[in-house]
Design a protein around this motif. Structure first.
Motif, PDB file in Angstrom:
ATOM      1  N   VAL A  75     124.267 -18.055  -1.447  1.00 33.33           N
ATOM      2  CA  VAL A  75     123.147 -17.197  -1.941  1.00 33.33           C
ATOM      3  C   VAL A  75     122.315 -17.037  -2.067  1.00 33.33           C
ATOM      4  CG1 VAL A  75     123.934 -15.101  -3.220  1.00 33.33           C
ATOM      5  CG2 VAL A  75     126.052 -16.024  -2.633  1.00 33.33           C
ATOM      6  N   LEU A  76     121.914 -17.503  -2.951  1.00 31.72           N
ATOM      7  CA  LEU A  76     120.561 -18.150  -3.008  1.00 31.72           C
ATOM      8  C   LEU A  76     119.968 -18.177  -1.667  1.00 31.72           C
ATOM      9  CD1 LEU A  76     120.951 -19.747  -6.661  1.00 31.72           C
ATOM     10  CD2 LEU A  76     120.231 -17.992  -5.620  1.00 31.72           C
ATOM     11  N   TRP A  77     119.799 -19.103  -1.123  1.00 32.31           N
ATOM     12  CA  TRP A  77     119.012 -19.607   0.480  1.00 32.31           C
ATOM     13  C   TRP A  77     119.067 -18.186   0.883  1.00 32.31           C
ATOM     14  CZ3 TRP A  77     116.160 -22.927   1.024  1.00 32.31           C
ATOM     15  CH2 TRP A  77     116.259 -23.999   0.496  1.00 32.31           C
ATOM     16  N   THR A  78     120.070 -17.712   1.066  1.00 28.72           N
ATOM     17  CA  THR A  78     120.392 -16.131   1.910  1.00 28.72           C
ATOM     18  C   THR A  78     119.525 -15.255   1.774  1.00 28.72           C
ATOM     19  OG1 THR A  78     122.858 -16.328   2.319  1.00 28.72           O
ATOM     20  CG2 THR A  78     121.849 -14.429   3.044  1.00 28.72           C
ATOM     21  N   ALA A  79     119.547 -15.076  -0.043  1.00 30.46           N
ATOM     22  CA  ALA A  79     119.007 -14.045  -0.585  1.00 30.46           C
ATOM     23  C   ALA A  79     117.296 -14.391   0.136  1.00 30.46           C
ATOM     24  CB  ALA A  79     119.155 -13.907  -1.616  1.00 30.46           C
ATOM     25  N   ALA A  80     116.948 -15.715  -0.501  1.00 29.24           N
ATOM     26  CA  ALA A  80     115.635 -16.660  -0.493  1.00 29.24           C
ATOM     27  C   ALA A  80     114.822 -15.896   1.289  1.00 29.24           C
ATOM     28  CB  ALA A  80     115.260 -17.889  -0.968  1.00 29.24           C
ATOM     29  N   ALA A  81     115.796 -16.024   1.769  1.00 26.53           N
ATOM     30  CA  ALA A  81     115.144 -15.621   3.426  1.00 26.53           C
ATOM     31  C   ALA A  81     115.167 -14.548   3.687  1.00 26.53           C
ATOM     32  CB  ALA A  81     116.385 -16.708   4.770  1.00 26.53           C
ATOM     33  N   VAL A  82     115.748 -13.906   3.178  1.00 30.08           N
ATOM     34  CA  VAL A  82     115.839 -12.015   3.684  1.00 30.08           C
ATOM     35  C   VAL A  82     114.546 -11.523   3.007  1.00 30.08           C
ATOM     36  CG1 VAL A  82     117.020 -10.078   2.711  1.00 30.08           C
ATOM     37  CG2 VAL A  82     118.711 -11.463   3.362  1.00 30.08           C
ATOM     38  N   VAL A  83     114.493 -12.208   2.092  1.00 30.08           N
ATOM     39  CA  VAL A  83     113.464 -11.964   0.850  1.00 30.08           C
ATOM     40  C   VAL A  83     112.479 -12.313   1.861  1.00 30.08           C
ATOM     41  CG1 VAL A  83     112.328 -11.984  -0.974  1.00 30.08           C
ATOM     42  CG2 VAL A  83     114.169 -11.730  -1.187  1.00 30.08           C
ATOM     43  N   ALA A  84     111.949 -13.581   2.462  1.00 31.65           N
ATOM     44  CA  ALA A  84     110.384 -14.260   3.181  1.00 31.65           C
ATOM     45  C   ALA A  84     110.815 -13.480   4.452  1.00 31.65           C
ATOM     46  CB  ALA A  84     111.231 -15.758   3.120  1.00 31.65           C
ATOM     47  N   GLY A  85     111.659 -12.989   4.786  1.00 37.36           N
ATOM     48  CA  GLY A  85     111.225 -11.553   6.229  1.00 37.36           C
ATOM     49  C   GLY A  85     111.493 -10.932   5.644  1.00 37.36           C
ATOM     50  N   LEU A  86     111.248 -10.081   4.514  1.00 36.97           N
ATOM     51  CA  LEU A  86     110.714  -8.969   4.773  1.00 36.97           C
ATOM     52  C   LEU A  86     109.272  -9.238   3.583  1.00 36.97           C
ATOM     53  CD1 LEU A  86     113.499  -6.931   2.603  1.00 36.97           C
ATOM     54  CD2 LEU A  86     113.359  -6.593   4.438  1.00 36.97           C
ATOM     55  N   LEU A  87     109.161  -9.960   3.438  1.00 36.52           N
ATOM     56  CA  LEU A  87     107.250 -10.374   2.507  1.00 36.52           C
ATOM     57  C   LEU A  87     106.861  -9.896   3.836  1.00 36.52           C
ATOM     58  CD1 LEU A  87     107.874 -12.899  -0.589  1.00 36.52           C
ATOM     59  CD2 LEU A  87     107.058 -10.449  -0.321  1.00 36.52           C
ATOM     60  N   LEU A  88     107.803 -11.401   5.051  1.00 31.94           N
ATOM     61  CA  LEU A  88     106.598 -11.504   6.279  1.00 31.94           C
ATOM     62  C   LEU A  88     106.557  -9.880   6.800  1.00 31.94           C
ATOM     63  CD1 LEU A  88     105.319 -12.933   8.193  1.00 31.94           C
ATOM     64  CD2 LEU A  88     107.488 -13.806   9.718  1.00 31.94           C
ATOM     65  N   LEU A  89     107.343  -9.520   6.992  1.00 29.00           N
ATOM     66  CA  LEU A  89     107.538  -8.068   7.476  1.00 29.00           C
ATOM     67  C   LEU A  89     106.050  -7.359   6.815  1.00 29.00           C
ATOM     68  CD1 LEU A  89     109.146  -6.552   9.966  1.00 29.00           C
ATOM     69  CD2 LEU A  89     110.412  -4.971   8.436  1.00 29.00           C
ATOM     70  N   ALA A  90     106.198  -7.366   6.030  1.00 28.68           N
ATOM     71  CA  ALA A  90     105.784  -5.827   5.025  1.00 28.68           C
ATOM     72  C   ALA A  90     104.274  -7.084   5.499  1.00 28.68           C
ATOM     73  CB  ALA A  90     105.972  -6.129   3.509  1.00 28.68           C
ATOM     74  N   TYR A  91     103.590  -8.037   5.695  1.00 26.90           N
ATOM     75  CA  TYR A  91     102.396  -8.199   5.655  1.00 26.90           C
ATOM     76  C   TYR A  91     102.042  -8.343   7.532  1.00 26.90           C
ATOM     77  CZ  TYR A  91      98.933 -11.223   7.743  1.00 26.90           C
ATOM     78  OH  TYR A  91      97.438 -12.054   8.465  1.00 26.90           O
ATOM     79  N   LEU A  92     102.961  -8.222   8.051  1.00 24.89           N
ATOM     80  CA  LEU A  92     102.703  -7.467  10.248  1.00 24.89           C
ATOM     81  C   LEU A  92     102.416  -5.754   9.448  1.00 24.89           C
ATOM     82  CD1 LEU A  92     105.532 -10.283  11.241  1.00 24.89           C
ATOM     83  CD2 LEU A  92     102.389 -10.750  11.464  1.00 24.89           C
ATOM     84  N   VAL A  93     103.389  -5.346   9.261  1.00 24.67           N
ATOM     85  CA  VAL A  93     102.704  -3.534   8.916  1.00 24.67           C
ATOM     86  C   VAL A  93     102.277  -3.544   8.090  1.00 24.67           C
ATOM     87  CG1 VAL A  93     103.789  -1.909   7.740  1.00 24.67           C
ATOM     88  CG2 VAL A  93     105.223  -3.298   9.405  1.00 24.67           C
ATOM     89  N   ALA A  94     101.743  -4.352   6.941  1.00 24.26           N
ATOM     90  CA  ALA A  94     100.677  -3.165   5.641  1.00 24.26           C
ATOM     91  C   ALA A  94      99.001  -4.315   6.455  1.00 24.26           C
ATOM     92  CB  ALA A  94     100.992  -3.677   5.106  1.00 24.26           C
ATOM     93  N   PHE A  95      99.143  -5.117   6.721  1.00 26.94           N
ATOM     94  CA  PHE A  95      97.650  -5.501   6.567  1.00 26.94           C
ATOM     95  C   PHE A  95      97.560  -6.896   7.506  1.00 26.94           C
ATOM     96  CE2 PHE A  95      99.589  -5.979   2.049  1.00 26.94           C
ATOM     97  CZ  PHE A  95      98.502  -5.370   1.764  1.00 26.94           C
ATOM     98  N   ASP A  96      98.293  -6.985   8.826  1.00 26.25           N
ATOM     99  CA  ASP A  96      97.441  -8.041  10.058  1.00 26.25           C
ATOM    100  C   ASP A  96      97.057  -6.749  10.976  1.00 26.25           C
ATOM    101  OD1 ASP A  96      97.931  -9.606  11.500  1.00 26.25           O
ATOM    102  OD2 ASP A  96      99.314  -8.926  13.210  1.00 26.25           O
ATOM    103  N   GLN A  97      95.659  -7.283  11.239  1.00 27.70           N
ATOM    104  CA  GLN A  97      94.838  -6.710  11.936  1.00 27.70           C
ATOM    105  C   GLN A  97      94.479  -7.360  12.949  1.00 27.70           C
ATOM    106  OE1 GLN A  97      93.400  -3.593  11.110  1.00 27.70           O
ATOM    107  NE2 GLN A  97      94.755  -3.230  10.022  1.00 27.70           N
ATOM    108  N   GLY A  98      95.374  -7.820  13.816  1.00 24.98           N
ATOM    109  CA  GLY A  98      95.704  -9.065  15.005  1.00 24.98           C
ATOM    110  C   GLY A  98      95.590 -10.374  15.105  1.00 24.98           C
ATOM    111  N   ALA A  99      95.631 -10.327  13.585  1.00 21.56           N
ATOM    112  CA  ALA A  99      94.988 -12.167  13.587  1.00 21.56           C
ATOM    113  C   ALA A  99      96.330 -12.380  13.859  1.00 21.56           C
ATOM    114  CB  ALA A  99      95.187 -12.322  12.118  1.00 21.56           C
ATOM    115  N   VAL A 100      98.134 -12.241  13.667  1.00 15.78           N
ATOM    116  CA  VAL A 100      98.656 -13.145  14.091  1.00 15.78           C
ATOM    117  C   VAL A 100      98.938 -13.478  15.335  1.00 15.78           C
ATOM    118  CG1 VAL A 100     101.786 -13.322  13.830  1.00 15.78           C
ATOM    119  CG2 VAL A 100     100.019 -13.011  11.884  1.00 15.78           C
TER     120      VAL A 100
END
Length: 67
Positions: free
Chosen positions: A19-44
């Motif tokens: 459960v801990l690994w699953t929660a960590a993976a979900v949080v990491a995925g959501l943080l990546l999605l938040a970065y892509l939506v909010a801050f990525d300006q074509g760098a990725v």
């Protein structure tokens, strides 16, 4: 009379490692999605501003400046 036996506590972890690994993976995925939506300006995105244009309306909806 009946005998009263002492109850031994079980050593059960509060949260399983799976459960801990699953929660960590979900949080990491959501943080990546938040970065892509909010801050990525074509760098990725290697195809120019494709990701920026894809997330453009989401940026405006969340109030993130992108211009």
């Amino acid at each position: 009379m009946s005998k009263v036996q002492a109850v031994r506590p079980l050593n059960v972890p509060a949260v399983s490692p799976r459960v801990l690994w699953t929660a960590a993976a979900v949080v990491a995925g959501l943080l990546l999605l938040a970065y892509l939506v909010a801050f990525d300006q074509g760098a990725v995105s290697q195809s120019g501003m494709f990701l920026h244009e894809l997330m453009h309306d989401g940026r405006h909806l969340l109030g993130v400046p992108c211009h």
